[in-house]
Design an enzyme around this catalytic site. Structure first.
Site, PDB file in Angstrom:
ATOM      1  N   CYS A  45       0.933  -1.169  -0.172  1.00  0.00           N
ATOM      2  CA  CYS A  45       0.004   0.013  -0.109  1.00  0.00           C
ATOM      3  C   CYS A  45       0.947   1.378   0.123  1.00  0.00           C
ATOM      4  O   CYS A  45       0.533   2.203  -0.743  1.00  0.00           O
ATOM      5  CB  CYS A  45      -0.875   0.038   1.110  1.00  0.00           C
ATOM      6  SG  CYS A  45      -2.005   1.307   1.194  1.00  0.00           S
ATOM      7  N   CYS A  50      -1.599   1.620  -3.091  1.00  0.00           N
ATOM      8  CA  CYS A  50      -2.644   2.699  -2.771  1.00  0.00           C
ATOM      9  C   CYS A  50      -2.000   4.103  -2.697  1.00  0.00           C
ATOM     10  O   CYS A  50      -2.648   4.945  -3.371  1.00  0.00           O
ATOM     11  CB  CYS A  50      -3.522   2.570  -1.658  1.00  0.00           C
ATOM     12  SG  CYS A  50      -3.415   0.813  -1.200  1.00  0.00           S
ATOM     13  N   LYS A  53      -0.007   5.484  -5.946  1.00  0.00           N
ATOM     14  CA  LYS A  53      -1.240   5.198  -7.200  1.00  0.00           C
ATOM     15  C   LYS A  53      -2.135   6.626  -7.003  1.00  0.00           C
ATOM     16  O   LYS A  53      -2.233   7.141  -7.775  1.00  0.00           O
ATOM     17  CB  LYS A  53      -1.810   3.885  -7.160  1.00  0.00           C
ATOM     18  CG  LYS A  53      -3.299   3.895  -8.078  1.00  0.00           C
ATOM     19  CD  LYS A  53      -4.204   4.289  -7.662  1.00  0.00           C
ATOM     20  CE  LYS A  53      -4.963   4.116  -6.286  1.00  0.00           C
ATOM     21  NZ  LYS A  53      -5.315   2.787  -6.237  1.00  0.00           N
ATOM     22  N   TYR A 180      -9.105  -3.595 -10.950  1.00  0.00           N
ATOM     23  CA  TYR A 180      -8.900  -2.455 -10.351  1.00  0.00           C
ATOM     24  C   TYR A 180      -7.425  -1.475 -10.972  1.00  0.00           C
ATOM     25  O   TYR A 180      -7.587  -0.423 -11.430  1.00  0.00           O
ATOM     26  CB  TYR A 180      -8.504  -2.677  -8.726  1.00  0.00           C
ATOM     27  CG  TYR A 180      -9.747  -2.950  -8.087  1.00  0.00           C
ATOM     28  CD1 TYR A 180      -9.897  -1.872  -6.795  1.00  0.00           C
ATOM     29  CD2 TYR A 180     -10.028  -4.031  -7.815  1.00  0.00           C
ATOM     30  CE1 TYR A 180     -10.960  -1.822  -6.047  1.00  0.00           C
ATOM     31  CE2 TYR A 180     -11.281  -4.199  -6.804  1.00  0.00           C
ATOM     32  CZ  TYR A 180     -11.697  -3.353  -5.917  1.00  0.00           C
ATOM     33  OH  TYR A 180     -12.550  -3.466  -5.290  1.00  0.00           O
ATOM     34  N   GLU A 184      -7.482   1.783 -12.940  1.00  0.00           N
ATOM     35  CA  GLU A 184      -6.689   2.964 -12.576  1.00  0.00           C
ATOM     36  C   GLU A 184      -5.480   3.474 -13.493  1.00  0.00           C
ATOM     37  O   GLU A 184      -5.324   4.556 -13.732  1.00  0.00           O
ATOM     38  CB  GLU A 184      -6.270   2.636 -11.045  1.00  0.00           C
ATOM     39  CG  GLU A 184      -7.552   2.313 -10.243  1.00  0.00           C
ATOM     40  CD  GLU A 184      -7.123   1.949  -8.706  1.00  0.00           C
ATOM     41  OE1 GLU A 184      -6.036   1.861  -8.301  1.00  0.00           O
ATOM     42  OE2 GLU A 184      -8.068   2.073  -7.907  1.00  0.00           O
ATOM     43  N   HIS A 440     -26.972  21.913  -0.852  1.00  0.00           N
ATOM     44  CA  HIS A 440     -27.213  22.195  -2.106  1.00  0.00           C
ATOM     45  C   HIS A 440     -26.060  23.062  -2.610  1.00  0.00           C
ATOM     46  O   HIS A 440     -26.281  24.203  -1.404  1.00  0.00           O
ATOM     47  CB  HIS A 440     -28.596  22.775  -2.441  1.00  0.00           C
ATOM     48  CG  HIS A 440     -28.916  23.057  -3.796  1.00  0.00           C
ATOM     49  ND1 HIS A 440     -28.783  22.183  -4.971  1.00  0.00           N
ATOM     50  CD2 HIS A 440     -29.082  24.203  -4.419  1.00  0.00           C
ATOM     51  CE1 HIS A 440     -29.120  22.766  -5.911  1.00  0.00           C
ATOM     52  NE2 HIS A 440     -29.289  24.020  -5.806  1.00  0.00           N
ATOM     53  N   GLU A 445     -25.838  15.466  -2.855  1.00  0.00           N
ATOM     54  CA  GLU A 445     -27.133  15.674  -2.532  1.00  0.00           C
ATOM     55  C   GLU A 445     -27.945  14.631  -3.305  1.00  0.00           C
ATOM     56  O   GLU A 445     -29.225  14.220  -2.902  1.00  0.00           O
ATOM     57  CB  GLU A 445     -27.580  17.089  -2.801  1.00  0.00           C
ATOM     58  CG  GLU A 445     -27.606  17.378  -4.191  1.00  0.00           C
ATOM     59  CD  GLU A 445     -28.066  18.879  -4.283  1.00  0.00           C
ATOM     60  OE1 GLU A 445     -28.920  19.193  -3.844  1.00  0.00           O
ATOM     61  OE2 GLU A 445     -27.547  19.545  -5.069  1.00  0.00           O
TER      62      GLU A 445
HETATM   63  P1  NDP Z   1      -8.578  -7.597 -10.135  1.00  0.00           P
HETATM   64  O1  NDP Z   1      -8.993  -8.821  -9.206  1.00  0.00           O
HETATM   65  O2  NDP Z   1      -9.274  -6.468  -9.547  1.00  0.00           O
HETATM   66  O3  NDP Z   1      -8.665  -8.009 -11.737  1.00  0.00           O
HETATM   67  C1  NDP Z   1      -7.886  -9.025 -12.160  1.00  0.00           C
HETATM   68  C2  NDP Z   1      -8.177  -8.713 -13.574  1.00  0.00           C
HETATM   69  O4  NDP Z   1      -7.375  -9.613 -14.382  1.00  0.00           O
HETATM   70  C3  NDP Z   1      -9.724  -9.239 -13.956  1.00  0.00           C
HETATM   71  O5  NDP Z   1     -10.044  -8.521 -14.882  1.00  0.00           O
HETATM   72  C4  NDP Z   1      -9.492 -10.757 -14.507  1.00  0.00           C
HETATM   73  O6  NDP Z   1     -10.268 -11.219 -15.519  1.00  0.00           O
HETATM   74  C5  NDP Z   1      -7.947 -10.854 -14.988  1.00  0.00           C
HETATM   75  N1  NDP Z   1      -7.237 -12.096 -14.707  1.00  0.00           N
HETATM   76  C6  NDP Z   1      -7.342 -12.565 -13.488  1.00  0.00           C
HETATM   77  N2  NDP Z   1      -6.601 -13.699 -13.467  1.00  0.00           N
HETATM   78  C7  NDP Z   1      -6.116 -13.780 -14.848  1.00  0.00           C
HETATM   79  C8  NDP Z   1      -5.112 -14.846 -15.497  1.00  0.00           C
HETATM   80  N3  NDP Z   1      -4.573 -15.670 -14.822  1.00  0.00           N
HETATM   81  N4  NDP Z   1      -4.901 -14.537 -16.598  1.00  0.00           N
HETATM   82  C9  NDP Z   1      -5.439 -13.197 -17.405  1.00  0.00           C
HETATM   83  N5  NDP Z   1      -6.218 -12.384 -16.678  1.00  0.00           N
HETATM   84  C10 NDP Z   1      -6.637 -12.728 -15.248  1.00  0.00           C
HETATM   85  O7  NDP Z   1      -6.975  -7.629  -9.773  1.00  0.00           O
HETATM   86  P2  NDP Z   1      -5.933  -6.236  -9.827  1.00  0.00           P
HETATM   87  O8  NDP Z   1      -4.543  -6.926 -10.240  1.00  0.00           O
HETATM   88  O9  NDP Z   1      -6.157  -5.214 -10.699  1.00  0.00           O
HETATM   89  O10 NDP Z   1      -5.831  -5.813  -8.272  1.00  0.00           O
HETATM   90  C11 NDP Z   1      -5.434  -6.729  -7.484  1.00  0.00           C
HETATM   91  C12 NDP Z   1      -6.208  -6.426  -6.274  1.00  0.00           C
HETATM   92  O11 NDP Z   1      -5.740  -5.424  -5.580  1.00  0.00           O
HETATM   93  C13 NDP Z   1      -7.603  -6.177  -6.410  1.00  0.00           C
HETATM   94  O12 NDP Z   1      -8.518  -7.175  -6.433  1.00  0.00           O
HETATM   95  C14 NDP Z   1      -7.782  -5.223  -5.128  1.00  0.00           C
HETATM   96  O13 NDP Z   1      -8.407  -5.976  -4.156  1.00  0.00           O
HETATM   97  C15 NDP Z   1      -6.638  -4.737  -4.863  1.00  0.00           C
HETATM   98  N6  NDP Z   1      -6.633  -3.438  -5.391  1.00  0.00           N
HETATM   99  C16 NDP Z   1      -7.461  -2.529  -4.775  1.00  0.00           C
HETATM  100  C17 NDP Z   1      -7.515  -1.241  -5.177  1.00  0.00           C
HETATM  101  C18 NDP Z   1      -8.353   0.097  -4.723  1.00  0.00           C
HETATM  102  O14 NDP Z   1      -9.142  -0.302  -3.508  1.00  0.00           O
HETATM  103  N7  NDP Z   1      -8.784   1.104  -5.411  1.00  0.00           N
HETATM  104  C19 NDP Z   1      -6.583  -0.527  -6.350  1.00  0.00           C
HETATM  105  C20 NDP Z   1      -5.592  -1.566  -6.660  1.00  0.00           C
HETATM  106  C21 NDP Z   1      -5.675  -3.116  -6.352  1.00  0.00           C
HETATM  107  P3  NDP Z   1     -12.070 -11.440 -14.970  1.00  0.00           P
HETATM  108  O15 NDP Z   1     -12.605 -10.143 -15.943  1.00  0.00           O
HETATM  109  O16 NDP Z   1     -12.143 -12.750 -15.763  1.00  0.00           O
HETATM  110  O17 NDP Z   1     -12.117 -11.390 -13.637  1.00  0.00           O
END
Ligand code: NDP
Length: 451
Positions: A45, A50, A53, A180, A184, A440, A445
């Site tokens: 983080c 976080c 970022k 995510y 982002e 407002h 709101e």
């Molecule tokens: P996410 O779980 O958000 O998304 C992963 C993405 O990658 C999905 O679109 C998924 O596809 C795809 N994916 C997963 N596994 C594979 C694979 N083996 N091969 C190809 N594609 C794959 O993960 P992130 O990496 O974006 O972030 C990790 C975690 O970190 C998040 O889950 C979140 O908990 C945390 N995070 C939180 C943030 C916040 O609070 N603002 C910011 C950044 C990270 P599919 O569509 O099939 O699911």
């Protein structure tokens, strides 16, 4: 408290958000605490997640503000963007926060080892230097690490870990994933002027979010010039002599990019911890299996945060660390963390924020639900001539009006949602929101004006 049979009452492996909170609180309860961190104090983080970022998100937002400000009468001559300046400022502040974390631990007399630690026997930890220590309790808080899909050439792919240290903003970037991090960083690079292509393996982005929010983000992102490819998995990536990358994806002709970044989920960091030496049980994704009190199958070993793959969010890891330290070392009845109704945000451009059930989940679980929406163009966007609409959605139990979920996309959505989350968590009804007078004119709101 002190048990002289062991060198320490608690040894924490991994000083990220969860490990820091647990160590500090355990020490405040009188425990003799040591901790090991092989990278930098602060973990994902603070160092590579976080915090930096969000700073980049702020930096990126200026691109739009500098455009919009003209309609508000401002003329700014010769504006330009210096990535290296932003990057270095961000990293400097990350260093400052790392210092604050370290200082807090030192003030609490936590002994810090800046090296790898491995469990080598019952209650025994061996450090990279060869030093062996013993502890009555061990906490594993080693977080997670980016997962990079397996394909030829994947050694050329960066992850969010490296994105903060680039020498320059890429002219054209391919971001793998649709979650995510993908959304982002798509927003960040797009605002900094890159051509951004997001390619996901499935046909959705942000799978767990309400479909209306996902659709709106897609629509706005595409208007801003971000391209989305679905059911597109990389088959092959080749580095060319000029430093660019030729990428072949399923169903897509070969394309060229300056940079390819994987944002395809994160996997628990369990390698090299020696868990097999004491029989700590892992789950299917390699996560450390724990009970509601964050205890593993080994009586004196606990785990909190992303390494347990419960909810990969910093505030959750912090709560788990606090609950563990209070329960094991404090003068309270052991308690667990409530993992329900956790609010979250995606710091995309614009951001999405959410608490509770999305519409599909609510219908599945409650059958009869009432959905209220407000689809509007924020005043600032109207004046700026920015054709970008915000969306707020409230989902209520059809039987009694209890709010089951609130979702929002638009400026300030995460800031607004934090307050709405209190009401949802407290089990309030739509009528409670209706009875509240609006402030407002605000974006927030809309929450109390939905009919
Ligand atoms: P996410 O779980 O958000 O998304 C992963 C993405 O990658 C999905 O679109 C998924 O596809 C795809 N994916 C997963 N596994 C594979 C694979 N083996 N091969 C190809 N594609 C794959 O993960 P992130 O990496 O974006 O972030 C990790 C975690 O970190 C998040 O889950 C979140 O908990 C945390 N995070 C939180 C943030 C916040 O609070 N603002 C910011 C950044 C990270 P599919 O569509 O099939 O699911």
């Amino acid at each position: 408290m002190a048990d002289t049979e062991y060198d320490f009452d608690l040894f924490t492996i991994g000083i990220g958000s969860g490990g820091t909170r647990a160590s500090r609180v355990a020490a405040a309860h009188g425990a003799r605490v040591a901790a090991a961190e092989e990278h930098r104090v602060g973990g994902t983080c603070v160092i590579r997640g976080c915090v930096p970022k969000k700073m980049l998100v702020y930096g990126a937002q200026f691109a739009e503000d500098l455009e919009d400000c003209q309609q508000f009468g401002w003329t700014i001559e010769g504006k330009s963007f210096d990535w290296v300046k932003l990057r270095d400022h961000v990293m400097k502040d990350v260093g400052r926060i790392e210092g604050v974390y370290t200082e807090t631990l030192e003030k609490h007399d936590v002994t810090l080892f800046h090296e790898h630690a491995k469990i080598t026997d019952e209650h025994e930890i061996t450090l990279a230097s060869g030093k062996v220590v013993t502890a009555k309790h061990i906490l594993i808080a080693t977080g997670a690490t980016p997962h990079v899909p397996d394909f030829p050439g994947n050694e050329h792919v960066i992850t969010s870990n490296e994105a903060f240290h680039l020498d320059e903003v890429p002219g054209c970037i391919l971001i793998l994933g649709g979650g995510y991090i993908a959304n982002e960083f798509a927003g960040i690079f797009n605002e900094f002027g890159s051509k951004v292509v997001v390619a996901n393996r499935s046909d959705v982005i942000l799978r767990s979010y309400d479909f209306s929010m996902r659709d709106r983000l897609m629509q706005i992102s595409m208007t801003k010039g971000i391209e989305f490819l679905f059911r597109a998995e990389v088959e092959k990536l080749e580095k060319r002599d000029d430093g660019t990358f030729a990428v072949k994806m399923t169903g897509v002709e070969e394309r060229t990019f300056d940079l390819v970044m994987a944002a395809t989920g994160r996997v628990p960091n369990v390698e090299g911890l020696g868990l097999e030496n004491v029989g700590v049980e892992l789950g299917k994704r390699g996560e450390i299996k724990v009970d509601e009190f964050s205890k593993t199958n080994v009586d004196y070993i606990y785990a909190v945060g992303d390494v347990t793959d419960r909810v990969q969010l910093t505030p959750v890891a912090i709560r788990e660390g606090q609950a563990f330290a209070d329960s094991v070392f404090g003068d309270v009845e052991p308690y667990s963390v409530d993992h329900s109704c956790i609010p979250s945000a995606v710091f995309s451009h614009p951001p999405i924020s959410s608490v509770g059930l999305n519409e599909r989940e609510a219908k599945e679980q409650y059958g009869q639900v009432k959905v209220y929406t407000s689809d509007f163009r924020p005043m600032k966007n109207v004046v700026a001539g920015r054709n970008e609409r915000s969306l707020v959605k409230m989902i209520c139990d059809g039987a009694n009006g209890q709010i089951l979920g609130v979702h929002m996309i638009g400026p300030y959505a995460p800031e607004i949602m934090q307050t709405a989350a209190v009401a949802v968590k407290a089990g309030m009804n739509k009528a409670d929101f209706d009875a509240t007078t609006a402030i407002h004119p605000t974006v927030a709101e809309e929450l109390v004006l939905m009919k």
